[in-house]
Scaffold this active site. Structure first.
Site, mmCIF file in Angstrom:
data_model
loop_
_atom_site.group_PDB
_atom_site.id
_atom_site.type_symbol
_atom_site.label_atom_id
_atom_site.label_comp_id
_atom_site.label_asym_id
_atom_site.label_seq_id
_atom_site.Cartn_x
_atom_site.Cartn_y
_atom_site.Cartn_z
ATOM 1 N N GLU A 36 16.963 61.036 49.218
ATOM 2 C CA GLU A 36 17.171 59.669 49.718
ATOM 3 C C GLU A 36 18.183 59.714 50.865
ATOM 4 O O GLU A 36 19.267 60.274 50.729
ATOM 5 C CB GLU A 36 17.657 58.756 48.593
ATOM 6 C CG GLU A 36 18.073 57.365 49.025
ATOM 7 C CD GLU A 36 17.016 56.581 49.809
ATOM 8 O OE1 GLU A 36 15.928 56.357 49.281
ATOM 9 O OE2 GLU A 36 17.291 56.194 50.972
ATOM 10 N N GLY A 41 17.760 53.002 45.197
ATOM 11 C CA GLY A 41 17.328 51.624 44.943
ATOM 12 C C GLY A 41 16.405 51.143 46.049
ATOM 13 O O GLY A 41 15.630 50.220 45.858
ATOM 14 N N CYS A 44 14.130 47.421 48.062
ATOM 15 C CA CYS A 44 14.140 46.385 47.036
ATOM 16 C C CYS A 44 15.561 46.054 46.609
ATOM 17 O O CYS A 44 15.989 44.906 46.665
ATOM 18 C CB CYS A 44 13.318 46.847 45.836
ATOM 19 S SG CYS A 44 13.380 45.704 44.473
ATOM 20 N N ALA A 145 7.276 58.631 48.655
ATOM 21 C CA ALA A 145 7.642 57.248 48.287
ATOM 22 C C ALA A 145 8.562 56.706 49.378
ATOM 23 O O ALA A 145 9.647 56.194 49.097
ATOM 24 C CB ALA A 145 8.324 57.241 46.919
ATOM 25 N N GLU A 205 4.667 29.596 62.849
ATOM 26 C CA GLU A 205 3.620 30.410 62.203
ATOM 27 C C GLU A 205 2.360 30.407 63.075
ATOM 28 O O GLU A 205 1.952 29.357 63.562
ATOM 29 C CB GLU A 205 3.332 29.840 60.799
ATOM 30 C CG GLU A 205 2.088 30.337 60.109
ATOM 31 C CD GLU A 205 2.061 31.847 59.889
ATOM 32 O OE1 GLU A 205 3.043 32.394 59.374
ATOM 33 O OE2 GLU A 205 1.035 32.460 60.228
ATOM 34 N N ARG A 273 5.318 43.736 56.812
ATOM 35 C CA ARG A 273 5.954 45.055 56.710
ATOM 36 C C ARG A 273 4.899 46.131 56.878
ATOM 37 O O ARG A 273 3.732 45.912 56.557
ATOM 38 C CB ARG A 273 6.690 45.181 55.361
ATOM 39 C CG ARG A 273 7.833 44.181 55.257
ATOM 40 C CD ARG A 273 8.695 44.397 54.035
ATOM 41 N NE ARG A 273 9.318 45.700 53.955
ATOM 42 C CZ ARG A 273 10.435 46.050 54.580
ATOM 43 N NH1 ARG A 273 11.074 45.191 55.353
ATOM 44 N NH2 ARG A 273 10.934 47.265 54.429
ATOM 45 N N MET A 318 2.555 45.011 48.817
ATOM 46 C CA MET A 318 3.839 45.716 48.897
ATOM 47 C C MET A 318 4.850 45.003 48.014
ATOM 48 O O MET A 318 5.545 44.095 48.448
ATOM 49 C CB MET A 318 4.306 45.771 50.345
ATOM 50 C CG MET A 318 3.445 46.654 51.208
ATOM 51 S SD MET A 318 4.238 46.981 52.774
ATOM 52 C CE MET A 318 2.839 47.575 53.707
ATOM 53 N N ALA A 320 7.655 45.606 44.561
ATOM 54 C CA ALA A 320 8.430 46.599 43.829
ATOM 55 C C ALA A 320 7.759 46.973 42.511
ATOM 56 O O ALA A 320 7.719 48.152 42.128
ATOM 57 C CB ALA A 320 9.827 46.054 43.575
ATOM 58 N N HIS A 445 9.241 24.522 22.179
ATOM 59 C CA HIS A 445 9.553 23.248 22.828
ATOM 60 C C HIS A 445 11.056 23.126 22.980
ATOM 61 O O HIS A 445 11.787 23.487 22.065
ATOM 62 C CB HIS A 445 9.027 22.096 21.948
ATOM 63 C CG HIS A 445 9.359 20.755 22.502
ATOM 64 N ND1 HIS A 445 8.734 20.241 23.618
ATOM 65 C CD2 HIS A 445 10.284 19.834 22.112
ATOM 66 C CE1 HIS A 445 9.228 19.047 23.883
ATOM 67 N NE2 HIS A 445 10.168 18.781 22.983
HETATM 68 P P1 FAD Z 1 11.329 51.349 49.391
HETATM 69 O O1 FAD Z 1 12.014 50.410 48.506
HETATM 70 O O2 FAD Z 1 11.015 50.935 50.786
HETATM 71 O O3 FAD Z 1 12.229 52.654 49.428
HETATM 72 C C1 FAD Z 1 11.939 53.752 50.225
HETATM 73 C C2 FAD Z 1 13.192 54.573 50.318
HETATM 74 O O4 FAD Z 1 12.843 55.821 50.907
HETATM 75 C C3 FAD Z 1 14.269 53.968 51.222
HETATM 76 O O5 FAD Z 1 15.454 53.879 50.478
HETATM 77 C C4 FAD Z 1 14.402 54.956 52.381
HETATM 78 O O6 FAD Z 1 15.734 55.116 52.814
HETATM 79 C C5 FAD Z 1 13.886 56.255 51.754
HETATM 80 N N1 FAD Z 1 13.278 57.193 52.694
HETATM 81 C C6 FAD Z 1 12.164 56.978 53.442
HETATM 82 N N2 FAD Z 1 11.844 58.103 54.128
HETATM 83 C C7 FAD Z 1 12.780 59.034 53.793
HETATM 84 C C8 FAD Z 1 12.989 60.386 54.172
HETATM 85 N N3 FAD Z 1 12.171 61.014 55.004
HETATM 86 N N4 FAD Z 1 14.042 61.040 53.649
HETATM 87 C C9 FAD Z 1 14.876 60.403 52.791
HETATM 88 N N5 FAD Z 1 14.727 59.136 52.397
HETATM 89 C C10 FAD Z 1 13.686 58.456 52.882
HETATM 90 N N6 FAD Z 1 9.120 42.904 46.171
HETATM 91 C C11 FAD Z 1 8.996 42.329 44.970
HETATM 92 O O7 FAD Z 1 8.294 42.851 44.116
HETATM 93 N N7 FAD Z 1 9.653 41.151 44.672
HETATM 94 C C12 FAD Z 1 10.439 40.536 45.574
HETATM 95 O O8 FAD Z 1 11.018 39.487 45.286
HETATM 96 C C13 FAD Z 1 10.598 41.135 46.857
HETATM 97 N N8 FAD Z 1 11.399 40.576 47.779
HETATM 98 C C14 FAD Z 1 11.564 41.189 48.984
HETATM 99 C C15 FAD Z 1 12.410 40.602 49.908
HETATM 100 C C16 FAD Z 1 12.605 41.198 51.136
HETATM 101 C C17 FAD Z 1 13.543 40.550 52.126
HETATM 102 C C18 FAD Z 1 11.959 42.433 51.442
HETATM 103 C C19 FAD Z 1 12.178 43.114 52.762
HETATM 104 C C20 FAD Z 1 11.118 43.023 50.520
HETATM 105 C C21 FAD Z 1 10.912 42.407 49.288
HETATM 106 N N9 FAD Z 1 10.057 42.959 48.329
HETATM 107 C C22 FAD Z 1 9.911 42.346 47.116
HETATM 108 C C23 FAD Z 1 9.289 44.195 48.594
HETATM 109 C C24 FAD Z 1 9.951 45.398 47.939
HETATM 110 O O9 FAD Z 1 11.248 45.547 48.459
HETATM 111 C C25 FAD Z 1 9.121 46.648 48.186
HETATM 112 O O10 FAD Z 1 7.808 46.427 47.749
HETATM 113 C C26 FAD Z 1 9.687 47.842 47.435
HETATM 114 O O11 FAD Z 1 11.020 48.087 47.827
HETATM 115 C C27 FAD Z 1 8.841 49.090 47.686
HETATM 116 O O12 FAD Z 1 9.372 50.167 47.003
HETATM 117 P P2 FAD Z 1 9.122 51.672 47.476
HETATM 118 O O13 FAD Z 1 9.662 52.535 46.382
HETATM 119 O O14 FAD Z 1 7.721 51.856 47.885
HETATM 120 O O15 FAD Z 1 9.966 51.902 48.808
#
Ligand code: FAD
Length: 460
Positions: A36, A41, A44, A145, A205, A273, A318, A320, A445
């Protein structure tokens, strides 16, 4: 470069997909390294779900104090003035606490967390560039990931007053006028939160409807609330370009055929995204890409054996919880079990005011109108909903079922706190419930869930 040696599993990216996978894999006795570059984390926890929900809740409470005026002798003494720095500090505290929890969970599971940017050299080798120099890993299995990043608008590039959700969630001062470009869930959640904190907010929009993934009926209460909050929403907008001077951005737009400009001290671009495909050596792996995302099969395997991919980098939705669910599917297979990612329903929630939750099919997605039955009941008659806040309750709950066998195909709700109903909705769909199952379940209820019970009764 130091040779860090062989591992069974190397996970690239520590978001909700990556860290969940790493923990399960290490618990199964596999030597696991989690790479990482930023904080464990992922988006998300540090820039997405958690910080945005913290801001939404707190802004709701602050705005809620105004609604208490009729109950207080002399009304509210003064309009609440928000100290944004303190709001952000509280939000950062929650992020720090959860991040520490993930760090500890990785240590407990026996995951080696490698801090730095990882680049795949070939299908088995990853070089991690960290503060202490480069380290090289050889892995039997690789799990990609890497997540996603905010999509940019060519006509309105990020920089200065033009910001993404990441910068919006770390603003030091409240914008006077925030223009939100893109009325998807991220733009509307943040736009409403900043309005409640005291900023003037305008939403632009391109499409003819806000929140286009939901049907018009589900979106209508949110539209009404936007109006009530005095948030100007303009649909059918084409954006020509932006000029930035003295910290102010001026957008040139075509508003349903008429050219005009819109000025603001902050422009928040939330037009979607994109899977993070570049910068980490994908081109060295020979894996397939489809529609801008890593191509995977139902095992979450890429087109190259023993290279897996999970989460946002594999496309939509997309979310979490999808990333984490895929992580569990891969972890099971790494532990020698047979597993497939084939969910009946992935819940979709919009934490606007009011909230929207949708699980399974919307009425128009459920098939021939004559073959389905729909019950839609208003929260205005639900005791719990009426006690949640002063003022009118705007929202409803809907069940979509197949007439032939009474099977529930979809459940949606819009209203206060309806996100908390999503677990029950998913359980019913995953377990193949029919209308009569819900009709016969006793719902406590007074709760919002009673409306689900009533909707089943009315369908019966
Ligand atoms: P990510 O969470 O994107 O994590 C990827 C990680 O990989 C990052 O920490 C990055 O630094 C690391 N990384 C990438 N490439 C490399 C590399 N080459 N070497 C080392 N590290 C690397 N989803 C929900 O389900 N509910 C919500 O309410 C919600 N609200 C959101 C609000 C906002 C403002 C945003 C932007 C997103 C929201 N999401 C929500 C979407 C959610 O954040 C993502 O779907 C989720 O984080 C995806 O998880 P992931 O594990 O695929 O990757």
């Amino acid at each position: 470069m130091s040779e860090a040696g062989d591992v069974d599993v190397l996970v690239l990216g520590g978001g909700p997909g990556g860290y969940a996978l790493a923990a399960r894999s290490a618990q199964a006795g596999l030597k696991t390294a989690l790479v990482e570059a930023a904080r464990l984390g992922g988006v998300c926890l540090t820039q997405g779900c958690i910080p945005s929900k913290a801001l939404i809740e707190l802004s709701g409470k602050i705005a809620g104090t105004r609604e208490l005026a009729p109950f207080l002798a002399g009304g509210i003494p003064a309009e609440p003035q928000v100290e944004l720095g303190r709001v952000m500090a509280w939000k950062d505290g929650i992020v720090d606490r959860l991040n520490t929890g993930v760090v500890k969970a990785m240590a407990r599971a026996g995951v080696e967390v490698v801090q730095g940017w990882g680049t795949m050299q070939d299908a088995r080798t990853c070089i991690v560039r960290g503060a202490g120099g480069d380290r090289s890993f050889r892995a039997r299995h690789v799990v990609l990931a890497t997540g996603s990043e905010a999509a940019a608008l060519a006509a309105v590039p990020f920089g200065g007053p033009v910001i993404s959700s990441t910068e919006a969630l770390g603003l030091a001062a409240l914008p006077q006028h925030l223009v939100v470009i893109g009325a998807g869930y991220i733009g509307l959640e943040l736009g409403m939160a900043f309005r409640k904190l005291g900023a003037r907010v305008t939403v632009l929009e391109a499409a003819s409807q806000i929140l286009p993934q939901f049907d018009a009926a589900l979106v209508a209460p949110v539209r009404r609330r936007l109006q009530q909050l005095d948030i100007a929403v303009h649909t059918g907008i084409a954006i020509d370009g932006v000029e930035v001077a003295d910290g102010q951005a001026t957008l040139s737009i075509v508003d349903n055929g008429t050219a005009r400009t819109v000025a603001a001290d902050k422009m928040l671009v939330t037009v979607g995204r994109r899977p993070r495909l570049a910068g980490w050596g994908r081109e060295n792996l020979g894996i397939g890409v489809k529609d801008g995302a890593i191509r995977i099969d139902e095992r979450c395997m890429t087109t190259v054996e023993r290279i897996w991919a999970i989460g946002d980098v594999t496309g939509g939705p997309m979310l979490a919880h999808r990333a984490t669910a895929q992580a569990h599917v891969v972890a099971d297979q790494l532990a020698g079990k047979v597993a497939r990612f084939d969910p009946v329903a992935i819940p979709s929630i919009c934490f606007t005011d009011p909230e929207i939750v949708s699980v399974g099919a919307l009425p128009q997605q459920a098939g021939d109108r004559a073959a389905i039955a729909v019950a839609q009941l208003s929260f205005a008659g639900n005791g719990r909903a009426l006690t949640l806040a002063p003022g009118e309750v705007d929202g409803f709950l809907r069940i979509v079922a197949r007439r032939a066998d009474r099977r529930i195909l979809g459940i949606q709700a819009v209203g206060p706190h309806v996100s908390e109903l999503s677990g029950e909705f998913v359980a019913l769909l995953e377990m193949g419930a029919v209308v009569e199952d819900v009709r016969d379940m006793i719902h406590a209820h007074p709760t919002l869930g009673e409306l689900l019970h009533e909707a089943a009764h009315s369908l019966h």
